[in-house]
Design a protein around this motif. Structure first.
Motif, PDB file in Angstrom:
ATOM      1  N   MET A   1       0.824  -1.204   0.000  1.00  0.00           N
ATOM      2  CA  MET A   1       0.000   0.000   0.000  1.00  0.00           C
ATOM      3  C   MET A   1       0.863   1.261   0.000  1.00  0.00           C
ATOM      4  O   MET A   1       0.521   2.253  -0.630  1.00  0.00           O
ATOM      5  N   PHE A   2       1.992   1.248   0.698  1.00  0.00           N
ATOM      6  CA  PHE A   2       2.897   2.388   0.697  1.00  0.00           C
ATOM      7  C   PHE A   2       3.477   2.607  -0.696  1.00  0.00           C
ATOM      8  O   PHE A   2       3.514   3.736  -1.190  1.00  0.00           O
ATOM      9  N   ALA A   3       3.895   1.522  -1.353  1.00  0.00           N
ATOM     10  CA  ALA A   3       4.431   1.650  -2.705  1.00  0.00           C
ATOM     11  C   ALA A   3       3.361   2.134  -3.680  1.00  0.00           C
ATOM     12  O   ALA A   3       3.634   2.976  -4.548  1.00  0.00           O
ATOM     13  N   PHE A   4       2.140   1.641  -3.524  1.00  0.00           N
ATOM     14  CA  PHE A   4       1.038   2.055  -4.387  1.00  0.00           C
ATOM     15  C   PHE A   4       0.726   3.543  -4.195  1.00  0.00           C
ATOM     16  O   PHE A   4       0.503   4.274  -5.153  1.00  0.00           O
ATOM     17  N   SER A   5       0.746   3.981  -2.934  1.00  0.00           N
ATOM     18  CA  SER A   5       0.502   5.400  -2.653  1.00  0.00           C
ATOM     19  C   SER A   5       1.605   6.277  -3.227  1.00  0.00           C
ATOM     20  O   SER A   5       1.340   7.356  -3.757  1.00  0.00           O
ATOM     21  N   LEU A   6       2.853   5.835  -3.130  1.00  0.00           N
ATOM     22  CA  LEU A   6       3.960   6.595  -3.713  1.00  0.00           C
ATOM     23  C   LEU A   6       3.847   6.668  -5.233  1.00  0.00           C
ATOM     24  O   LEU A   6       4.132   7.719  -5.831  1.00  0.00           O
ATOM     25  N   LEU A   7       3.427   5.584  -5.844  1.00  0.00           N
ATOM     26  CA  LEU A   7       3.254   5.573  -7.294  1.00  0.00           C
ATOM     27  C   LEU A   7       2.172   6.563  -7.724  1.00  0.00           C
ATOM     28  O   LEU A   7       2.369   7.359  -8.655  1.00  0.00           O
ATOM     29  N   ILE A   8       1.046   6.548  -7.032  1.00  0.00           N
ATOM     30  CA  ILE A   8      -0.025   7.488  -7.352  1.00  0.00           C
ATOM     31  C   ILE A   8       0.415   8.919  -7.075  1.00  0.00           C
ATOM     32  O   ILE A   8       0.139   9.835  -7.850  1.00  0.00           O
ATOM     33  N   GLY A   9       1.124   9.128  -5.967  1.00  0.00           N
ATOM     34  CA  GLY A   9       1.645  10.462  -5.665  1.00  0.00           C
ATOM     35  C   GLY A   9       2.609  10.952  -6.734  1.00  0.00           C
ATOM     36  O   GLY A   9       2.606  12.131  -7.092  1.00  0.00           O
TER      37      GLY A   9
ATOM     38  N   ALA B   1      -7.792   8.856  -0.303  1.00  0.00           N
ATOM     39  CA  ALA B   1      -8.646   8.444   0.811  1.00  0.00           C
ATOM     40  C   ALA B   1      -9.159   7.020   0.600  1.00  0.00           C
ATOM     41  O   ALA B   1      -9.246   6.237   1.553  1.00  0.00           O
ATOM     42  N   THR B   2      -9.478   6.681  -0.631  1.00  0.00           N
ATOM     43  CA  THR B   2      -9.931   5.325  -0.933  1.00  0.00           C
ATOM     44  C   THR B   2      -8.830   4.313  -0.652  1.00  0.00           C
ATOM     45  O   THR B   2      -9.089   3.236  -0.093  1.00  0.00           O
ATOM     46  N   ILE B   3      -7.596   4.636  -1.009  1.00  0.00           N
ATOM     47  CA  ILE B   3      -6.471   3.737  -0.717  1.00  0.00           C
ATOM     48  C   ILE B   3      -6.314   3.568   0.787  1.00  0.00           C
ATOM     49  O   ILE B   3      -6.076   2.460   1.280  1.00  0.00           O
ATOM     50  N   GLY B   4      -6.471   4.650   1.535  1.00  0.00           N
ATOM     51  CA  GLY B   4      -6.382   4.572   2.989  1.00  0.00           C
ATOM     52  C   GLY B   4      -7.459   3.684   3.583  1.00  0.00           C
ATOM     53  O   GLY B   4      -7.184   2.881   4.479  1.00  0.00           O
ATOM     54  N   ILE B   5      -8.673   3.817   3.096  1.00  0.00           N
ATOM     55  CA  ILE B   5      -9.776   2.992   3.596  1.00  0.00           C
ATOM     56  C   ILE B   5      -9.535   1.524   3.279  1.00  0.00           C
ATOM     57  O   ILE B   5      -9.737   0.649   4.132  1.00  0.00           O
ATOM     58  N   ILE B   6      -9.083   1.235   2.084  1.00  0.00           N
ATOM     59  CA  ILE B   6      -8.796  -0.157   1.704  1.00  0.00           C
ATOM     60  C   ILE B   6      -7.686  -0.732   2.576  1.00  0.00           C
ATOM     61  O   ILE B   6      -7.750  -1.888   3.007  1.00  0.00           O
ATOM     62  N   THR B   7      -6.659   0.076   2.863  1.00  0.00           N
ATOM     63  CA  THR B   7      -5.566  -0.390   3.720  1.00  0.00           C
ATOM     64  C   THR B   7      -6.065  -0.704   5.122  1.00  0.00           C
ATOM     65  O   THR B   7      -5.740  -1.754   5.687  1.00  0.00           O
ATOM     66  N   VAL B   8      -6.856   0.183   5.705  1.00  0.00           N
ATOM     67  CA  VAL B   8      -7.368  -0.038   7.064  1.00  0.00           C
ATOM     68  C   VAL B   8      -8.267  -1.277   7.106  1.00  0.00           C
ATOM     69  O   VAL B   8      -8.154  -2.104   8.024  1.00  0.00           O
ATOM     70  N   LEU B   9      -9.128  -1.431   6.129  1.00  0.00           N
ATOM     71  CA  LEU B   9     -10.003  -2.609   6.096  1.00  0.00           C
ATOM     72  C   LEU B   9      -9.201  -3.894   5.921  1.00  0.00           C
ATOM     73  O   LEU B   9      -9.499  -4.913   6.554  1.00  0.00           O
ATOM     74  N   SER B  10      -8.178  -3.858   5.079  1.00  0.00           N
ATOM     75  CA  SER B  10      -7.341  -5.048   4.870  1.00  0.00           C
ATOM     76  C   SER B  10      -6.608  -5.427   6.146  1.00  0.00           C
ATOM     77  O   SER B  10      -6.519  -6.606   6.492  1.00  0.00           O
ATOM     78  N   LEU B  11      -6.068  -4.427   6.850  1.00  0.00           N
ATOM     79  CA  LEU B  11      -5.384  -4.718   8.112  1.00  0.00           C
ATOM     80  C   LEU B  11      -6.352  -5.263   9.151  1.00  0.00           C
ATOM     81  O   LEU B  11      -5.999  -6.169   9.922  1.00  0.00           O
ATOM     82  N   ALA B  12      -7.576  -4.741   9.177  1.00  0.00           N
ATOM     83  CA  ALA B  12      -8.572  -5.243  10.125  1.00  0.00           C
ATOM     84  C   ALA B  12      -8.935  -6.691   9.822  1.00  0.00           C
ATOM     85  O   ALA B  12      -9.032  -7.516  10.738  1.00  0.00           O
ATOM     86  N   VAL B  13      -9.127  -7.013   8.563  1.00  0.00           N
ATOM     87  CA  VAL B  13      -9.457  -8.390   8.189  1.00  0.00           C
ATOM     88  C   VAL B  13      -8.306  -9.325   8.537  1.00  0.00           C
ATOM     89  O   VAL B  13      -8.511 -10.425   9.067  1.00  0.00           O
ATOM     90  N   MET B  14      -7.075  -8.882   8.288  1.00  0.00           N
ATOM     91  CA  MET B  14      -5.925  -9.724   8.621  1.00  0.00           C
ATOM     92  C   MET B  14      -5.812  -9.931  10.131  1.00  0.00           C
ATOM     93  O   MET B  14      -5.501 -11.024  10.593  1.00  0.00           O
ATOM     94  N   ALA B  15      -6.057  -8.886  10.912  1.00  0.00           N
ATOM     95  CA  ALA B  15      -5.957  -9.009  12.364  1.00  0.00           C
ATOM     96  C   ALA B  15      -7.062  -9.903  12.916  1.00  0.00           C
ATOM     97  O   ALA B  15      -6.826 -10.686  13.846  1.00  0.00           O
ATOM     98  N   LEU B  16      -8.272  -9.812  12.359  1.00  0.00           N
ATOM     99  CA  LEU B  16      -9.379 -10.630  12.849  1.00  0.00           C
ATOM    100  C   LEU B  16      -9.285 -12.084  12.395  1.00  0.00           C
ATOM    101  O   LEU B  16      -9.795 -12.971  13.073  1.00  0.00           O
TER     102      LEU B  16
END
Length: 63
Positions: A8-16, A38-53
């Motif tokens: 996600m960090f690499a993807f955000s840097l690419l878009i930036g 903002a959409t990338i941020g939401i996807i990242t947070v949801l992905s981390l939540a799913v992985m943690a759960l």
């Protein structure tokens, strides 16, 4: 989990970088740029939540 954060960090840097080039060429930024990031941020947070759960309790998994 670290792999997802790196991705996600690499993807955000690419878009930036793309938005940086657009700004250099045109002198303005697209209005929807903040929505894209903002959409990338939401996807990242949801992905981390799913992985943690979905991680087994007390198990020795990767990450």
């Amino acid at each position: 989990m670290l792999g997802l954060v790196r991705l996600m960090f690499a993807f955000s840097l690419l878009i930036g970088g793309v938005y940086g080039l657009i700004w250099l060429w045109t002198g303005t930024l697209p209005e929807h740029g903040l929505k894209v990031l903002a959409t990338i941020g939401i996807i990242t947070v949801l992905s981390l939540a799913v992985m943690a759960l979905s991680k087994p309790v007390g198990g020795r998994g990767e990450g």
